[in-house]
Motif scaffolding. Structure first.
Motif, short mmCIF file in Angstrom:
data_model
loop_
_atom_site.label_atom_id
_atom_site.label_comp_id
_atom_site.label_asym_id
_atom_site.label_seq_id
_atom_site.Cartn_x
_atom_site.Cartn_y
_atom_site.Cartn_z
N ILE A 7 -17.18 -4.17 -6.28
CA ILE A 7 -17.22 -4.49 -4.79
C ILE A 7 -15.72 -4.49 -4.14
N LEU A 8 -14.80 -4.33 -5.00
CA LEU A 8 -13.33 -4.30 -4.39
C LEU A 8 -13.26 -2.94 -3.90
N ASP A 9 -12.86 -2.79 -2.72
CA ASP A 9 -12.37 -1.16 -2.18
C ASP A 9 -10.88 -1.18 -2.29
N LYS A 10 -10.39 0.14 -2.01
CA LYS A 10 -8.94 0.52 -2.15
C LYS A 10 -8.01 -0.66 -1.45
N PHE A 11 -8.74 -1.15 0.02
CA PHE A 11 -7.88 -1.95 0.71
C PHE A 11 -7.97 -3.33 0.14
N ASP A 12 -8.95 -3.84 -0.44
CA ASP A 12 -8.99 -5.03 -1.20
C ASP A 12 -7.91 -5.07 -2.36
N LYS A 13 -7.89 -3.98 -3.15
CA LYS A 13 -7.00 -3.75 -4.50
C LYS A 13 -5.58 -3.78 -3.90
N HIS A 14 -5.30 -3.08 -2.76
CA HIS A 14 -3.77 -3.04 -2.25
C HIS A 14 -3.55 -4.31 -1.60
N ILE A 15 -4.26 -5.17 -1.03
CA ILE A 15 -4.11 -6.46 -0.57
C ILE A 15 -3.52 -7.25 -1.74
N LEU A 16 -4.48 -7.15 -2.60
CA LEU A 16 -4.17 -8.10 -3.97
C LEU A 16 -2.85 -7.57 -4.68
N ALA A 17 -2.37 -6.40 -4.63
CA ALA A 17 -1.14 -6.07 -5.58
C ALA A 17 -0.14 -6.58 -4.69
N LEU A 18 -0.31 -6.31 -3.38
CA LEU A 18 1.01 -6.69 -2.37
C LEU A 18 1.04 -8.23 -2.53
N LEU A 19 -0.11 -9.23 -2.39
CA LEU A 19 -0.03 -10.47 -2.49
C LEU A 19 0.51 -10.95 -3.62
N GLN A 20 0.08 -10.42 -4.92
CA GLN A 20 0.82 -10.71 -6.27
C GLN A 20 2.32 -10.50 -6.34
N LYS A 21 2.79 -9.66 -5.63
CA LYS A 21 4.16 -9.40 -5.32
C LYS A 21 5.00 -10.33 -4.49
N ASP A 22 4.17 -10.63 -3.40
CA ASP A 22 4.84 -11.66 -2.52
C ASP A 22 3.96 -12.19 -1.45
N ALA A 23 3.56 -13.54 -2.10
CA ALA A 23 2.60 -14.32 -1.45
C ALA A 23 2.76 -14.61 -0.05
N SER A 24 4.12 -14.54 0.21
CA SER A 24 4.70 -15.04 1.60
C SER A 24 4.39 -14.23 2.85
N LEU A 25 4.01 -13.08 2.39
CA LEU A 25 3.76 -11.86 3.49
C LEU A 25 2.87 -12.53 4.67
N SER A 26 3.18 -12.48 5.79
CA SER A 26 2.26 -12.77 6.90
C SER A 26 1.23 -11.85 6.98
N ASN A 27 0.13 -12.29 7.58
CA ASN A 27 -0.88 -11.48 7.86
C ASN A 27 -0.70 -10.27 8.60
N LEU A 28 0.34 -10.36 9.54
CA LEU A 28 0.72 -9.16 10.20
C LEU A 28 1.41 -8.01 9.81
N GLU A 29 2.29 -8.46 8.52
CA GLU A 29 3.07 -7.79 7.61
C GLU A 29 2.26 -7.20 6.39
N LEU A 30 1.10 -7.81 5.94
CA LEU A 30 0.29 -7.47 4.97
C LEU A 30 -0.60 -6.40 5.72
N ALA A 31 -1.17 -6.40 6.91
CA ALA A 31 -2.04 -5.64 7.53
C ALA A 31 -1.31 -4.36 7.72
N GLU A 32 -0.23 -4.39 8.17
CA GLU A 32 0.80 -3.03 8.26
C GLU A 32 1.01 -2.29 7.10
N ARG A 33 1.21 -3.06 6.10
CA ARG A 33 1.69 -2.37 4.70
C ARG A 33 0.35 -1.89 4.26
N VAL A 34 -0.98 -2.32 4.39
CA VAL A 34 -2.14 -1.89 3.88
C VAL A 34 -2.70 -1.01 4.82
#
Length: 161
Positions: A7-34
């Motif tokens: 049930i995890l799609d490519k966006f979910d997996k990308h979000i998880l990968a980015l947060l594992q590397k840097d959990a301090s990303l703001s939602n805006l930064e995370l959204a832009e990268r994903v």
């Protein structure tokens, strides 16, 4: 926890990968990268938290920078394999700040594997003699001292999902 790979799609997996590397990303930064707008990105993060996939966010500290230069992997044997003995041991080691990880293991002569961080050998000796070996039921202790951290990560391998 359920197995969520279907049930995890490519966006979910990308979000998880980015947060594992840097959990301090703001939602805006995370959204832009994903590649999502902020609102759907935030909803996805909240969904992953509600599902128990994201269990928390923490700052990772440098043991060396804080003067905690000795990491010890300790194999522990206990005298009786009863639920009460295991509960007693686990409660004791859970109360020690020096213990970073504790695993109940199989396939070895030991019952538990601990990762302990202390400043130096003198403090390890104190921990060993005044805490660890005083836990009722501890029948064996084998210490291995980490010389170098070759791989030291908290990131999970998401390519299996």
């Amino acid at each position: 926890m359920a197995h969520y790979d279907s049930i995890l799609d490519k966006f979910d997996k990308h979000i998880l990968a980015l947060l594992q590397k840097d959990a301090s990303l703001s939602n805006l930064e995370l959204a832009e990268r994903v590649g999502l707008s902020p609102s759907p990105c935030l909803r996805r993060v909240q969904k992953l938290e509600a599902m128990g996939v994201i269990t928390g966010r923490r700052a990772l500290l440098s043991p060396k920078a804080l003067g905690l230069g000795l990491t010890v992997m300790i194999q522990i044997s206990v005298d009786r394999h009863t639920p009460e003995r295991f509960e007693q041991f686990e409660a004791a080691v859970s109360s020690y700040d020096e213990v970073q990880q504790c695993y109940l293991i199989t396939g070895q002569s030991a019952d538990y594997l601990l990762k302990v961080v202390v400043p130096d050998m003198d403090r390890y000796q104190d921990f060993l003699l005044n805490k660890l070996t005083r836990i009722e039921g501890v029948s064996g202790v084998h210490s291995s001292f980490v010389m170098r951290r070759v791989v030291d990560t908290t990131a999970l391998p998401l390519h299996y999902l």
